[in-house]
Design a protein around this motif. Structure first.
Motif, PDB file in Angstrom:
ATOM      1  N   GLN A  59       0.329   4.216  -2.347  1.00 25.45           N
ATOM      2  CA  GLN A  59      -1.134   4.722  -2.464  1.00 25.45           C
ATOM      3  C   GLN A  59      -0.974   6.016  -1.577  1.00 25.45           C
ATOM      4  OE1 GLN A  59      -2.848   1.134  -1.514  1.00 25.45           O
ATOM      5  NE2 GLN A  59      -4.434   1.438  -2.936  1.00 25.45           N
ATOM      6  N   ASN A  60      -2.192   6.917  -2.086  1.00 24.88           N
ATOM      7  CA  ASN A  60      -2.550   8.079  -1.329  1.00 24.88           C
ATOM      8  C   ASN A  60      -3.392   7.575  -0.112  1.00 24.88           C
ATOM      9  OD1 ASN A  60      -1.217   9.811  -2.943  1.00 24.88           O
ATOM     10  ND2 ASN A  60      -2.958  10.378  -4.068  1.00 24.88           N
ATOM     11  N   GLY A  61      -3.029   7.643   1.241  1.00 24.93           N
ATOM     12  CA  GLY A  61      -3.523   6.975   2.124  1.00 24.93           C
ATOM     13  C   GLY A  61      -4.812   7.747   2.774  1.00 24.93           C
ATOM     14  N   GLU A 115      -8.258   8.839   1.941  1.00 21.69           N
ATOM     15  CA  GLU A 115      -9.243   8.963   0.958  1.00 21.69           C
ATOM     16  C   GLU A 115     -10.316  10.237   0.958  1.00 21.69           C
ATOM     17  OE1 GLU A 115     -10.354   4.786  -0.284  1.00 21.69           O
ATOM     18  OE2 GLU A 115     -10.544   4.632   1.841  1.00 21.69           O
ATOM     19  N   LEU A 174       0.715  -1.240  -0.176  1.00 21.51           N
ATOM     20  CA  LEU A 174       0.225  -0.041  -0.126  1.00 21.51           C
ATOM     21  C   LEU A 174       0.857   1.257  -0.097  1.00 21.51           C
ATOM     22  CD1 LEU A 174      -2.483  -1.079   2.704  1.00 21.51           C
ATOM     23  CD2 LEU A 174      -2.880  -0.799   0.143  1.00 21.51           C
ATOM     24  N   TYR A 181      -3.025   2.840   7.441  1.00 19.65           N
ATOM     25  CA  TYR A 181      -2.507   4.214   7.609  1.00 19.65           C
ATOM     26  C   TYR A 181      -2.876   4.607   8.836  1.00 19.65           C
ATOM     27  CZ  TYR A 181      -1.012   4.227   2.715  1.00 19.65           C
ATOM     28  OH  TYR A 181      -0.462   4.017   1.442  1.00 19.65           O
ATOM     29  N   THR A 210       2.391   6.094   7.039  1.00 18.47           N
ATOM     30  CA  THR A 210       1.849   4.794   5.934  1.00 18.47           C
ATOM     31  C   THR A 210       2.410   3.604   6.630  1.00 18.47           C
ATOM     32  OG1 THR A 210       4.183   4.784   5.108  1.00 18.47           O
ATOM     33  CG2 THR A 210       2.784   6.378   4.098  1.00 18.47           C
ATOM     34  N   LEU A 260      -7.037   4.666   4.318  1.00 16.71           N
ATOM     35  CA  LEU A 260      -7.003   3.399   3.731  1.00 16.71           C
ATOM     36  C   LEU A 260      -6.561   2.417   4.939  1.00 16.71           C
ATOM     37  CD1 LEU A 260      -5.254   3.696   0.175  1.00 16.71           C
ATOM     38  CD2 LEU A 260      -7.668   2.929   0.719  1.00 16.71           C
TER      39      LEU A 260
END
Length: 552
Positions: free
Chosen positions: A20-22, A24, A17, A63, A236, A60
């Motif tokens: 990714q942009n944690g 949302e 993960l 995180y 993260t 997500l």
């Protein structure tokens, strides 16, 4: 209320993960709306209709929220047009009161900052994720917090958004006296603004439900219009960090729209508009007409969109895309509208869009002119002596002819001065209903090669007939189309309309350019309003290739 334990995810999952942009979204829940009983018995007085907002960082899985901060480059602000409500008996700038105190008076509506906690020993969770077990019961007499407002969703008497669990410690860093606006009510204010401070969880805070991972970061109560601009640092799964700012990101900073929100005590209604059909469109009787609407809601969700024709309901859609097909319109003029309804039951009506239904048949063509083509699926507008030759999005005008299938030289019907739009669309709405055979469709343009459909096209039945010249060279008789990227276009350069691009066309252009001919003329091959060398270039290329009309 439900009992739940926090769990840690495997580091292997975290590695998947990390890119990714944690964060949302910033999710805002309308937690409660005060009623007259609350207003009369609260300490201090709670204005009638005050809204308690719970603000969550929706992450997500894996995180963690580390800090919510303001800096000189990225100030953090929360403000209201009235004042923030702070409960005087148990209120504090963090929810440090006990579960027993939470049940007293209007303590559960106090304004505070958090990194997960909702009171001592309890985490905050959206009411929709709460199973309703062990719900707090208000100990007041009369009982408070009993209101069941449609603008607050699930009532607190059913699901209170409180979950027993290990509460993270919230640490204030550099907030100073600014945080007193969320204190015990001694300081009354309407603005929280920081440029060098934060509230933080030094070990990082996760949501009580790992799969959804929503972390409660603030609860604010006010009867005014509430606005915030937030900046958040999260951790993260791979032990890195990500910074999200409300505006002006630099470097590796990220911004998402929900970091900035404006919320009203009575939520703003939805917005809706009809995007199809285009106003004043014409359809053949019996045609399937596509109705499409765009609908949105800045403070809620769109529950449904309903279409109306001449005021009569014709269909309901409960999810996007809001599109339906309708074929029940009789001959004449009609109006389509759409009504959007949101999750609060509020409605909004679109502006009306008119369309016509005719007993004539409709011919819809798609075609592009090589001479006007300017990019993928787009043509420029032909120019005259003083700018655009035609209004709106008309690129140029054509003649469309129907030729007999058995004797192709015989013209059965012709339509002149037909608009060719910049997107390649052509609509002929005056095809007589008596034309029910099969016909070659012939395209004629002032300085392009006469082009025929590959085969006769059937006009049997009622409604609309569509033909696309742009999708393949094989759509034209003799594959007589020019490939331009993903599209095919009608060859240009036949300025004298003799069916071939050759030296005679070049001579006409040469004479016109020598005379500095300007305006809307057949010699102006590329339609820029002046005859010059650029027109000669297109003719030169097509004459070398012996481009000419190909007829059955």
């Amino acid at each position: 209320m439900k009992k739940i334990f926090l769990v840690l995810f495997l580091s292997a999952v975290g590695m998947l993960l990390h890119a990714q942009n944690g964060l949302e979204q910033i999710y805002v829940e309308r937690y409660y709306v005060s009623d007259a009983i609350d207003a009369a018995n609260s300490n201090p007085t709670l204005p009638l209709g005050s809204v308690t907002y719970r603000i969550y960082a929706d992450l997500l899985p894996g995180y963690k929220v580390q800090s919510i901060y303001g800096s000189p480059q990225h100030p953090l602000t929360m403000n209201t047009t009235t004042t923030f409500f702070n409960q005087a008996d148990n209120g504090s700038s963090t929810p440090a009161f006990t579960a027993t105190a939470a049940k007293e008076n209007t303590t559960m509506l106090d304004s505070w900052l958090s990194t997960g906690a909702a009171c001592t020993g309890y985490l905050g969770i959206p009411k929709t994720d709460d199973n309703g077990v062990g719900t707090f019961v208000n100990s007041g007499s009369p009982q408070l917090l009993q209101n069941n407002s449609v603008f607050a969703g699930i009532p607190l008497t059913s699901q209170d958004g409180m979950i027993a669990g290990s509460v993270p410690t919230t640490t204030f860093l550099g907030l100073g006296s600014a945080v007193n606006v969320f204190g015990d009510g001694t300081t009354i204010g309407n603005s929280f603004y920081i440029t060098n401070g934060a509230w933080a969880c030094l070990n990082g805070a996760s949501g009580p439900v790992p799969a959804t991972n929503k972390v409660l970061i603030a609860q604010i109560t006010t009867d005014g219009t509430f606005h915030f601009e937030l900046n958040i640092q999260i951790g993260t799964p791979s032990l890195g960090t990500q910074k999200y700012v409300s505006s002006g990101p630099t470097g590796d900073e990220i911004t998402i729209p929900s970091l900035t929100q404006t919320l009203h005590a009575v939520p703003a209604p939805p917005a809706v508009s009809v995007t199809s059909p285009v106003a004043a469109s014409t359809f053949g009787i019996g045609s399937a007409i596509t109705f499409t609407a765009d609908a949105s809601d800045i403070e809620g969700t769109v529950a449904q969109v309903q279409f109306f024709v001449d005021g009569n309901p014709v269909g309901v859609l409960t999810g996007s895309p809001y599109t339906l097909t309708y074929s029940g319109s009789t001959q004449g003029s009609h109006v389509v509208t759409a009504t959007a309804t949101d999750n609060y039951g509020q409605t909004a009506n679109s502006a009306p869009v008119s369309y016509n239904v005719t007993s004539n048949k409709i011919l819809n063509l798609t075609l592009f002119m090589e001479s006007l083509y300017s990019g993928p699926g787009v043509m420029r507008k032909a120019q005259g002596s003083s700018g655009d030759q035609f209004p709106a999005n008309t690129a140029d005008r054509l003649t469309v002819e129907f030729h007999d299938a058995a004797v192709p030289a015989t013209v059965v019907y012709a339509f002149s001065n037909v608009d060719l739009l910049t997107n390649g669309m052509v609509s002929v709405s005056t095809v007589p209903s008596t034309l029910s055979g099969s016909y070659y469709i012939v395209i004629k343009h002032r300085n392009s090669i006469e082009t025929w459909s590959a085969a006769p096209v059937s006009f049997s039945g009622t409604g609309s007939v569509s033909y696309d010249f742009s999708s393949s060279a094989a759509q034209a008789f003799g594959s007589n189309l020019k490939s331009i990227g993903a599209y095919y276009a009608v060859y240009g350069g036949d300025s004298n309309q003799d069916g071939i691009v050759d030296g005679s066309d070049m001579a006409a252009i040469d004479n016109a350019s020598t005379s500095l001919l300007a305006g809307y003329n057949s010699e102006d091959i590329n339609g820029d309003g002046i005859v010059d060398g650029s027109d000669m270039a297109l003719i030169d290329n097509n004459s070398t290739s012996l481009v000419q009309a190909i007829r059955p």
